[in-house]
Design a protein around this motif. Structure first.
Motif, short mmCIF file in Angstrom:
data_model
loop_
_atom_site.label_atom_id
_atom_site.label_comp_id
_atom_site.label_asym_id
_atom_site.label_seq_id
_atom_site.Cartn_x
_atom_site.Cartn_y
_atom_site.Cartn_z
N ILE A 134 0.78 -1.16 -0.20
CA ILE A 134 -0.07 -0.02 0.02
C ILE A 134 0.85 1.08 0.14
O ILE A 134 1.64 1.29 0.60
N GLY A 135 0.80 2.31 -0.95
CA GLY A 135 1.50 3.10 -1.17
C GLY A 135 1.12 4.28 -0.12
O GLY A 135 0.15 4.38 0.50
N CYS A 136 1.97 5.71 -0.07
CA CYS A 136 1.55 6.83 1.01
C CYS A 136 2.14 7.76 0.19
O CYS A 136 2.98 7.98 -0.81
N ASP A 137 1.26 9.02 0.48
CA ASP A 137 1.50 10.39 0.24
C ASP A 137 0.98 10.78 -0.92
O ASP A 137 0.51 11.90 -0.99
N SER A 138 1.33 9.98 -2.06
CA SER A 138 0.82 10.31 -3.32
C SER A 138 0.11 9.08 -3.85
O SER A 138 0.16 7.95 -3.39
N ASN A 139 -0.59 9.03 -5.26
CA ASN A 139 -1.25 8.06 -5.57
C ASN A 139 -0.08 7.19 -6.27
O ASN A 139 0.38 7.47 -7.42
#
Length: 328
Positions: free
Chosen positions: A240-245
């Protein structure tokens, strides 16, 4: 002047200075730089969007602060060059602003992702705990093994808050879920060490974790690589990513991303200068004003059923309605 919709929690608002014609916008990125595919890049994108679409000076400038020892000199140079506003991106640059802002009371500053209480500083913050809680819920909804993980960058209170909220969100869905956590390091280099993050992630995947959320800046790319590497085996692994898409970086591997609308916060601030209504104080972006969200697009739409999407959006609504009560 056409404005973005802003609905932020504001405190200690202080009007400052007058409107300027073709204001010069200056920005200091932290050492991860504009190509981190994360926090810095989103701020840089906001700057570039303003440069292309708004009547700001073509002398506007972005500098990457590769060394902490250079920060104060960069700030002084920007002040001497009569920047209309100086953006400082990330918590690692905050101390320099705290120390120097009082020396330049007529200079406008905006710090992103931290709070500085001087009267000439706008603090742009995000209710990260709301987003992390939602990421934990999503991970718990999607896990097949009942084990999920999180990898933070620098082990500091801000990321510890991510961890606490992520675990709380997961346990809202499944009180018996297992959550493994780890940190890349204790220095600023922890934000830009994907090799270490990959090592930590592979260890978690090897212990049965099938979804890992990162809150590690540029180091998060190592988590994505680990998910892809571990997925070569029979069991599919996700990140799962973070801060931006970040869904686009590894489609089908990145389950979703915690989006922080950093570029919008930059544009909102520049609009306020152009409209002669710049104020200082704390501007908070959250789920309610769409400053935080979960990423659902063409890169991950095949990973979610309609029922799962409905469940996620219901949890999101509950967080907005109950705010901090849901997370604590």
């Amino acid at each position: 002047m056409k404005k973005f919709f802003v609905s932020c929690v504001l405190t200690s608002i202080v009007p400052i200075a007058m409107a300027e014609t073709n204001p010069k916008i200056c920005m200091i990125l932290d050492k991860a730089g504009k190509d981190d595919q994360s926090f810095n890049q989103e701020a840089y994108n906001g700057f570039q969007k303003a440069l292309k679409t708004l009547p700001i000076s073509k002398d506007s400038k972005v500098i990457e602060a590769k060394e902490e020892s250079h920060l104060k000199q960069i700030i002084r140079t920007f002040v001497n060059n009569k920047c209309s506003i100086i953006f400082s991106v990330g918590i690692n640059n905050a101390d320099a602003i705290k120390n120097l802002a009082p020396s330049f009371p007529k200079q406008k500053f905006a710090v992103i992702d931290t709070k500085v209480t001087h009267e000439n500083v706008r603090s742009i913050v995000f209710q990260d705990e709301q987003g992390a809680f939602l990421m934990g819920a999503i991970a718990a909804i999607k896990t097949k093994t009942g084990k999920i993980g999180m990898i933070g960058g620098m082990n500091i209170p801000l990321i510890q808050k991510f961890e606490k909220a992520y675990i709380a969100g997961a346990k809202k869905i499944n009180p018996k879920i297992e959550v493994m956590t780890g940190y890349v390091g204790v220095s600023v280099e922890a934000w830009n060490n994907p090799t270490k993050a990959q090592e930590l992630a592979l260890n978690q995947y090897a212990q049965g974790v099938d979804i890992i959320f990162h809150a590690a800046g540029g180091s998060g790319l190592g988590v994505f690589n680990a998910a892809e590497q571990a997925s070569i085996k029979k069991t599919k692994k996700y990140a799962i990513g973070c801060d931006s898409n970040q869904n686009w970086i590894k489609p089908g591997i990145i389950l979703t991303s915690l989006i922080k609308d950093i570029d919008k916060s930059v544009m909102d601030t520049i609009y306020s200068i152009l409209d002669n209504n710049f104020t200082t104080g704390v501007y908070t972006y959250n789920l309610e004003n769409k400053g935080i969200n979960w990423a659902y697009d063409k890169y991950n739409e095949s990973l979610f059923t309609k029922e799962e999407i409905q469940k996620i959006n219901l949890i999101k609504k509950e967080i907005i309605e109950l705010k901090q009560e849901t997370i604590n």
